[in-house]
Design an enzyme around this catalytic site. Structure first.
Site, PDB file in Angstrom:
ATOM      1  N   ALA A 100      -7.777  -3.790  -2.436  1.00  0.00           N
ATOM      2  CA  ALA A 100      -6.454  -3.938  -1.867  1.00  0.00           C
ATOM      3  C   ALA A 100      -6.236  -2.905  -1.271  1.00  0.00           C
ATOM      4  O   ALA A 100      -6.081  -2.180  -1.277  1.00  0.00           O
ATOM      5  CB  ALA A 100      -5.819  -2.766  -3.479  1.00  0.00           C
ATOM      6  N   SER A 101      -5.700  -4.139  -0.033  1.00  0.00           N
ATOM      7  CA  SER A 101      -5.184  -2.970   0.750  1.00  0.00           C
ATOM      8  C   SER A 101      -3.730  -1.948   0.814  1.00  0.00           C
ATOM      9  O   SER A 101      -2.919  -1.878  -0.042  1.00  0.00           O
ATOM     10  CB  SER A 101      -4.295  -3.466   2.305  1.00  0.00           C
TER      11      SER A 101
END
Length: 391
Positions: A100-101
């Protein structure tokens, strides 16, 4: 959408305020940020990047719910898979392969995408599903198709999207090929780093469509956000960069580790030796800096490796990807750099020439560079697409 049990949580609210203060989250994206919290898409066990430790650490929701939620609401990247799923146990694996950025990066890219209600969107790299859910909130039901290459990641994303009520079609497949069945698209966005953009995306896009993708060269792992607009005749897409980022690479474009001995079987003494007055910082400074990005653009098919400093000395290596050319610059405190290079290419000479080129043009930032994609390949340019060269 349903399942917004975490919205209104103080940490989530603080994150939103910080993203707005930093300019990543714009007012038009606040409703999606509020209604679609990242925490709804994160797994029980995750590996957030702990800034204080400068590494990824394991955090379990059941074992430490407070820390889990705190990291979910922090502007940090979170690894959700290691080693293409072969990893076992709680400690970090070798290579992070799904994540998850950072929320700030997510919303910077969404801002660049400039997506509107009712537009058709193709996403390359579903990951946790959070980005796709944000897009679905913005565009409306049935307008987002997301392609994910990893089967296990695909299934987890589908479950999370169903639980959140996000109307997204998730396809298990190779995003490099796009998804022609859902075309034409108004917007295409990639959540993985690329070294070569496929013309298939242009074929599946409407004239005037926007393509946003992290793009870079093999010179380093650093990427920059490319924002291309598809031409009216649909024969090309072109645009500029919107600043530096770093993403996990598209699996088919990952570069295997350089095998040093394949280039330098003995010692650097076998190479041609010279000296240089070029400053070490030109190659060892900010790894996301525009200078290193420019070097990657101007020294094609080359990998740069900056070694650790030992006893006041640091070697900087250059390895050619099309042959066994190599170069090594040994920087030593208070002394002129010693340089060795060997092979058909003189990679150190190329690097020095590229650095001079960048400095002579006023040290242009990422935003002055651009990229054009056609059926025959891709080219980079500075300030004007007419000033192009193949990359």
């Amino acid at each position: 959408m349903a399942g917004h049990v975490h919205q209104g949580r103080p940490g989530h609210t603080r994150l939103g305020r910080a993203l707005m203060a930093g300019g990543a989250l714009t007012p038009d994206w606040v409703p999606a940020f509020t209604e679609v919290p990242r925490s709804a898409f994160l797994p029980e066990l995750m590996w957030p990047f702990a800034m204080e430790a400068a590494r990824s650490i394991p955090v379990s929701r059941s074992g430490d719910p407070a820390s889990w939620l705190a990291y979910a609401d922090a502007d940090v990247p979170i690894v959700t898979q290691w080693d293409d799923g072969r990893h076992r146990g709680t400690e970090p694996g070798q290579v992070s392969t799904s994540s998850a950025s950072m929320p700030s990066v997510v919303f910077r890219m969404l801002r660049a995408l400039d997506v509107r209600a009712g537009q058709r969107v193709l996403e390359i790299g579903t990951g946790t599903g959070w980005n796709a859910a944000l897009l679905a909130h913005r565009t409306g039901a049935g307008n987002v198709v997301s392609v994910e290459v990893d089967g296990a990641v695909t299934e987890r994303a589908r479950r999370a999207l169903r639980a959140s009520g996000a109307p997204v079609r998730v396809v298990h497949g190779d995003g490099f090929r796009g998804f022609p069945e859902g075309a034409p698209y108004d917007r295409i966005v990639a959540t993985c780093g690329l070294r070569s953009l496929p013309f298939a995306w242009v074929r599946q896009a409407r004239p005037g469509a926007v393509i946003v993708a992290p793009w870079g060269t093999h010179y380093s792992n650093a990427d920059a956000i490319a924002r291309l607009v598809v031409a009216e005749d649909a024969r090309s897409a072109s645009g500029t960069f919107a600043g530096p980022v770093e993403f996990m690479k598209l699996r088919s474009q990952r570069l295997p580790p350089v095998v040093h001995r394949a280039y330098v079987p003995e010692t650097v003494a076998v190479g041609e030796e010279t000296t240089s007055t070029t400053a070490e910082e030109a190659f060892t400074g900010d790894r996301f800096g525009a200078g290193r990005f420019a070097l990657g653009l101007r020294v094609p098919a080359c990998v740069n490796v900056v070694a650790e400093r030992r006893d006041g000395a640091r070697p900087v290596w250059f390895y050619g990807l099309t042959d066994r050319s190599w170069a090594c610059a040994m920087f030593r405190d208070g002394d002129t750099a010693r340089v060795w290079q060997s092979g058909p290419r003189r990679l150190w000479d190329e690097a020095e020439a590229a650095l001079a080129w960048w400095e002579e043009r006023g040290r242009p930032a990422h935003e002055r560079f651009g990229l054009t994609l056609t059926e025959t390949g891709q080219s980079a340019w500075l300030d004007d697409p007419a000033n192009f060269w193949e990359v």
